[in-house]
Design a protein around this motif. Structure first.
Motif, PDB file in Angstrom:
ATOM      1  N   LEU A  14       0.806  -1.203   0.000  1.00  0.00           N
ATOM      2  CA  LEU A  14       0.000   0.000   0.000  1.00  0.00           C
ATOM      3  C   LEU A  14       0.849   1.267   0.000  1.00  0.00           C
ATOM      4  O   LEU A  14       0.562   2.214  -0.741  1.00  0.00           O
ATOM      5  N   HIS A  40       0.841 -10.586  -7.319  1.00  0.00           N
ATOM      6  CA  HIS A  40      -0.387  -9.825  -7.474  1.00  0.00           C
ATOM      7  C   HIS A  40      -0.090  -8.333  -7.642  1.00  0.00           C
ATOM      8  O   HIS A  40       0.927  -7.822  -7.182  1.00  0.00           O
ATOM      9  N   ARG A  41      -1.038  -7.635  -8.260  1.00  0.00           N
ATOM     10  CA  ARG A  41      -0.897  -6.190  -8.291  1.00  0.00           C
ATOM     11  C   ARG A  41      -1.142  -5.642  -6.887  1.00  0.00           C
ATOM     12  O   ARG A  41      -1.745  -6.326  -6.038  1.00  0.00           O
ATOM     13  N   TYR A  43      -2.266  -4.370  -3.380  1.00  0.00           N
ATOM     14  CA  TYR A  43      -3.559  -4.448  -2.700  1.00  0.00           C
ATOM     15  C   TYR A  43      -3.412  -3.980  -1.262  1.00  0.00           C
ATOM     16  O   TYR A  43      -2.314  -3.876  -0.712  1.00  0.00           O
ATOM     17  N   GLU A  44      -4.554  -3.687  -0.649  1.00  0.00           N
ATOM     18  CA  GLU A  44      -4.592  -3.272   0.741  1.00  0.00           C
ATOM     19  C   GLU A  44      -4.785  -4.498   1.629  1.00  0.00           C
ATOM     20  O   GLU A  44      -5.399  -5.482   1.224  1.00  0.00           O
ATOM     21  N   GLU A  59     -11.923 -10.811  -3.371  1.00  0.00           N
ATOM     22  CA  GLU A  59     -10.698 -10.087  -3.684  1.00  0.00           C
ATOM     23  C   GLU A  59     -10.462  -9.015  -2.637  1.00  0.00           C
ATOM     24  O   GLU A  59     -11.409  -8.544  -1.976  1.00  0.00           O
ATOM     25  N   PRO A  60      -9.217  -8.586  -2.481  1.00  0.00           N
ATOM     26  CA  PRO A  60      -8.936  -7.471  -1.581  1.00  0.00           C
ATOM     27  C   PRO A  60      -9.323  -6.160  -2.253  1.00  0.00           C
ATOM     28  O   PRO A  60      -9.768  -6.132  -3.404  1.00  0.00           O
ATOM     29  N   ASP A  61      -9.131  -5.073  -1.547  1.00  0.00           N
ATOM     30  CA  ASP A  61      -9.239  -3.751  -2.160  1.00  0.00           C
ATOM     31  C   ASP A  61      -7.912  -3.476  -2.857  1.00  0.00           C
ATOM     32  O   ASP A  61      -6.864  -3.364  -2.207  1.00  0.00           O
ATOM     33  N   TRP A  62      -7.962  -3.396  -4.190  1.00  0.00           N
ATOM     34  CA  TRP A  62      -6.748  -3.111  -4.946  1.00  0.00           C
ATOM     35  C   TRP A  62      -6.402  -1.635  -4.785  1.00  0.00           C
ATOM     36  O   TRP A  62      -7.288  -0.775  -4.739  1.00  0.00           O
ATOM     37  N   GLU A  66      -6.501  -2.162 -12.529  1.00  0.00           N
ATOM     38  CA  GLU A  66      -5.468  -2.980 -13.170  1.00  0.00           C
ATOM     39  C   GLU A  66      -4.681  -2.222 -14.229  1.00  0.00           C
ATOM     40  O   GLU A  66      -3.475  -2.426 -14.389  1.00  0.00           O
ATOM     41  N   LEU A 132      -2.162 -11.958   0.511  1.00  0.00           N
ATOM     42  CA  LEU A 132      -3.409 -12.434  -0.089  1.00  0.00           C
ATOM     43  C   LEU A 132      -3.427 -13.954  -0.168  1.00  0.00           C
ATOM     44  O   LEU A 132      -4.448 -14.591   0.131  1.00  0.00           O
TER      45      LEU A 132
END
Length: 411
Positions: A14, A40-41, A43-44, A59-62, A66, A132
């Motif tokens: 983050l 992964h890209r 994420y929070e 899914e998490p909060d990205w 993308e 994640l």
């Protein structure tokens, strides 16, 4: 100092990803390279122990959409391990030996879960919760119920216990201290969380530690406590805190903290390290906070996000101090809470507004009459007032905090 043309960010969590985005938002037109070791890209983290583990989110909060990085010409390198920072050469080196030059460097390498150095710590069925992939693996392990032992009664341990109970697991939490969350909340408020979990079916083993993990055929089957008791377990969550990932900084010769709890990389008020063109943000930053007059290292979500946004301006040439108050939130069963500021529950005066038994209250921690921290539990109308009281370290008579309009106390 000359304006940077190329900024490299090591750590794509983050803090790092927010810094990359803010650099573009502030008009920086040079090269930005964002490097992370996860596939992964960015994420929070909060959803890992909340929505995802509860099964409420897939899914998490990205941090960004993308296509954000390509659209904003941010070079994102995933699954890339940086093994060395060479300050003299102004390069970072990855695991393949590739050298990546920088004009300015941000280290946002985050932290890793602590592990227990006891026999059986390598057995299958032991989980930590940081990534994640960790969260998804733990969800798969607990969603069918069974017997879960959580080692550690901090925030992650409590949230993991709540999630496991939602999935029908039989949950025992082992905590060496006399109450959950004891170092940050003290006796009175710590007891609220103990009772909350007990009322939701959690069994506590307080004031006792883990001696070893027992297993059969390479898989955990139980937790032996240091008082001799054996807790049967189908899976175990080890949630005993985190340690900052400072190895790169240490090897590069940056100054590390011996004053901030848990260590970290020393930074000044503007998040600059002992090397002029190298900054640190997020979990690893032992940041000198002007209001508190000492170094803080804060591992919470808001700190990573806010420091990432702030440091972007300084990477681009500014020198503004970071002065935000620490902030944290948690959701457990039907309890939601936010805490602002820093309390020392064994030194500060506790003032409670509302009803502890109903779990609808605001707790204030006062030092020399000034509000140093505030926690609102299932009460959501006074967030701005609480923030101002904490930010200003307002001096307020305790009785007024218990009964009077909080917004009226903000000068």
């Amino acid at each position: 100092m000359a304006e940077p043309q190329r900024i490299v960010i090591v750590g794509s969590g983050l803090a790092g990803a927010t810094a990359a985005g803010e650099l573009r938002a502030k008009g920086f037109v040079g090269e930005i390279v964002l490097i992370g070791d996860e596939p992964h890209r960015p994420y929070e983290l909060p959803a890992l122990s909340k929505g995802i583990l509860l099964g409420d989110a897939e899914e998490p909060d990205w941090v960004h959409e993308e296509d954000f990085y390509a659209t904003n010409t941010i070079e994102r390198r995933s699954s890339t391990e940086i093994t060395e920072v060479r300050l003299g050469e102004r390069v970072v080196v990855d695991a393949t030996g590739e050298r990546l030059p920088f004009d300015r460097l941000l280290l946002a390498t985050g932290s890793r879960p602590r592990t227990l150095p006891v026999p059986g710590a390598d057995l299958a069925g032991l989980h930590t919760l940081r990534t994640l992939d960790d969260s998804r693996a733990l969800l798969a392990a607990v969603r069918d119920g069974g017997r879960v032992v959580v080692v550690g009664g901090g925030w992650i341990g409590c949230e993991a216990a709540a999630a496991a109970r939602k999935h029908g697991a039989e949950v025992t939490v082992v905590e060496r201290l006399p109450l959950p969350l004891h170092p940050v909340l003290g006796d009175t408020i710590g007891a609220v969380f103990r009772d909350l979990h007990e009322q939701n079916g959690v069994r506590w083993k307080l004031g006792v530690g883990v001696a070893e993990f027992g297993g059969e055929q390479g898989r955990v089957t139980g937790v032996r406590l240091d008082d001799g008791e054996l807790l049967p377990a189908d899976r175990v969550v080890v949630a005993i805190g985190a340690v900052p990932r400072v190895e790169l900084a240490h090897a590069a010769g940056l100054e590390l903290s011996d004053s901030a709890p848990g260590g970290g990389v020393d930074t000044d008020a503007g998040l600059r390290t002992s090397a002029p063109d190298v900054y640190a943000a997020g979990d690893i930053a032992a940041h000198f906070h002007p209001r508190y007059g000492r170094r803080l290292r804060v591992e919470h979500w808001a700190n990573a996000k806010d420091q990432g946004a702030h440091v972007a301006g300084n990477l681009a040439g500014g020198a503004e101090p970071y002065t935000a108050s620490p902030y944290f939130f948690s959701d457990q069963y039907d309890l939601g809470m936010e805490v602002r500021g820093l309390a020392n529950p064994f030194r500060d005066q506790l003032v409670v507004r509302g009803d502890l038994a109903a779990r609808e209250f605001i707790a204030f921690w006062l030092r020399d009459g000034a509000v140093h921290a505030a926690m609102n539990v299932n009460m959501w109308d006074d967030g701005d007032a609480l923030q101002a009281l904490v930010d200003n370290q307002a001096v307020v008579e305790p009785g007024r905090l218990e009964r009077d309009d909080l917004a009226g106390m903000v000068g």
